[in-house]
Design an enzyme around this catalytic site. Structure first.
Site, PDB file in Angstrom:
ATOM      1  CG  ASP A  45      -1.835  -1.213   1.263  1.00  0.00           C
ATOM      2  OD1 ASP A  45      -2.231  -1.688   0.193  1.00  0.00           O
ATOM      3  OD2 ASP A  45      -2.142  -1.687   2.377  1.00  0.00           O
ATOM      4  CD  GLU A 201      -9.519  -2.418  -1.657  1.00  0.00           C
ATOM      5  OE1 GLU A 201     -10.670  -2.770  -1.332  1.00  0.00           O
ATOM      6  OE2 GLU A 201      -8.487  -2.935  -1.190  1.00  0.00           O
TER       7      GLU A 201
END
Length: 522
Positions: A45, A201
């Protein structure tokens, strides 16, 4: 089964002094080029920003403490750990490994920005409200304000007029919502849906040449989309971009001092976890494209360095525990019990007092660091004198599969080695004792853990003199499983626990991490 070392792994170089770094993977090729990934370890991430001539990279840490790791680089290739934003995970008793702990949850994807002389970092502990941390310096101290709602995978964006927003969406829905923040980024003043992108997302937002660009991960397809609009509120036009077969599926782009652009993107890579690739970006028809014009939407395996002239750097790994604080490479599995470990009770050693637990999955004060690929060897030198009856103290892998080679104390004062493999499953940890107990005498012992992320296998072994080594048991599997593991790549773990409330301690003299090569005996 016990036998001489036959794994076919050997140190690519001779054993190095414990305090020196270990170049298991070197992205910088030393000839003006680099190869991907820039870090062969689990840094998922990613969010990367540039402040002047400095780049800062923040990554997910889940329930490891200290947490929210930020790395620093001058060239996007050579990285060092700058700080951990969160010294102690607060706000949930499970962070103290109570009630089964908070495995696979904790602190997810963070977003980092610089605004009006301060660093701002948005992060959402899963199941809790979003926090906005702030600091004048990247190394802290950091303080935070909690917003009034939970924004999954928040994307912090500061517009040209100084207005701050958080973009948020979750893959099971894909509705991208923009939260408008007040002037000091301490509260949400408005919320408005700006776009729907099925499965989206991990959003990132930038502005360039009059367009807003919205980068979204589509985890179900391991792919990325790029959207653009003249307004934050749409309408948006969207094009597909790279995926895990061509480079990755979650990330964005960052501008360089010379006006060029580079991209950063996460790619799922098996047992090592999720790694970050860096790619040149070129612009065509108002869109950013990954790679080069002759091979668009493809992250190159090797490419010229974004900025030339900077020396090799890497996060630390090996440690002789002579410093007054733990190195930045170390993280505890959940918050530690600070009364149960010390660097000062015996200077030059890490002392781990046995914590009460029925296995490593529930043991506090398990000290971890990221495993490194493609092939690595970890060695610890131990003093066993403090180990008492029932203590289980040793070294191994930690994740979906926890292969631990441990010294076990007995009521008669004798000690033995035990190799056990614990698999985390939907029904809880399942433990398999792999070999009969191996008696050990004296007080000094070396343990090692080898991990080969090309074959997805590992081994453990021991030595009484750091010269002659014995493998213990057969190879064990390495794996990444977000459903039942830790949601992280394999970690290296040093642990000491006892099923009873009493116990002794383990003294760790040093830890060495080094690369392996194929086909050469130790």
């Amino acid at each position: 089964m016990i036998r001489p070392a036959t794994l076919g792994f050997a140190l690519a170089t001779g054993l190095i002094a414990a305090a020196l770094p270990a170049q298991v993977w070197r992205s910088d090729q030393g000839d003006g080029t680099y190869r991907n990934p820039v870090l062969f370890a689990d840094y998922p991430d990613p969010d990367i920003i540039r402040v002047g001539e400095d780049f800062y990279f923040v990554s997910t840490i889940f329930a490891n403490a200290p947490g929210v790791t930020i790395l620093h680089s001058k060239d996007l290739v050579n990285w060092r750990i700058a700080t951990h934003v969160v010294d102690w995970l607060d706000g949930d008793p499970r962070y103290d490994l109570k009630d089964g702990g908070d495995y696979r949850r904790g602190f997810y994807a963070a977003s980092l920005r610089r605004h009006k002389g301060l660093f701002y970092l948005a992060v959402t502990p899963v199941g809790h409200k979003t926090r906005i941390y702030r600091s004048a310096r990247i190394d802290g101290p950091w303080t935070y304000k909690e917003l009034g709602r939970e924004a999954f995978d928040p994307a912090l964006f500061i517009d040209a007029d100084g207005t701050a927003y958080l973009g948020t969406s979750i893959g099971m829905d894909g509705t991208v919502t923009l939260l408008t923040l007040n002037e000091d980024l301490s509260a949400v003043t408005a919320a408005k849906v700006t776009y729907y992108n099925k499965g989206a997302e991990g959003s990132k937002i930038i502005r360039h040449n009059g367009f807003y660009y919205l980068f979204n991960a589509i985890p179900g397809k391991l792919a990325m989309t790029i959207s653009r609009s003249r307004s934050l509120w749409g309408p948006w036009e969207t094009k597909p971009s790279i995926d895990d077969k061509t480079g990755g599926h979650q990330g964005a782009i960052v501008d360089m001092p010379d006006g060029s652009w580079y991209g950063f993107v996460m790619v799922d890579a098996g047992a090592i976890g999720r790694m970050t690739n860096i790619s040149p970006i070129f612009w065509k028809d108002g869109w950013p494209w990954w790679g080069t014009p002759d091979k668009p939407d493809f992250v190159p395996d090797r490419s010229p360095k974004p900025i030339a002239g900077h020396a090799f750097a890497e996060p630390p790994s090996s440690d002789d525990f002579s410093a007054p604080t733990l190195g930045l490479q170390w993280q505890w599995n959940h918050n530690p019990d600070d009364s149960k470990w010390s660097l000062t009770q015996r200077p030059g050693f890490l002392r781990l007092h046995a914590t009460q637990a029925d296995g490593i999955w529930t043991a506090r004060n398990t000290l971890t660091q990221k495993a490194q690929g493609p092939m690595m060897r970890a060695i610890v030198k131990l003093d066993m004198a403090g180990i008492e009856a029932g203590d289980v103290c040793g070294l191994g892998s930690f994740g979906k599969y926890n292969a631990q080679l441990s010294v076990v104390g007995s009521v008669k004062g004798a000690r033995s080695l035990r190799m056990q493999l614990t698999e985390s499953t939907q029904n809880g940890p399942r433990t398999d004792i792999r070999v009969p107990a191996i008696p050990v005498t004296g007080r000094t012992l070396w343990l090692r853990a080898d991990m080969d992320f090309q074959t997805q296998q590992g081994r453990v072994g021991y030595s009484l003199d750091n010269r002659t080594w014995q493998d213990v048991g057969d190879a064990f599997p390495l794996a990444f499983d977000w459903r039942t593991g830790t949601f992280q790549g394999q970690q290296i773990a040093i642990s000491c626990y006892n099923p009873a409330p009493t116990g002794g301690y383990l003294d760790v003299d040093n830890f060495t991490l080094a690369p392996l090569s194929v086909g050469v005996q130790p």
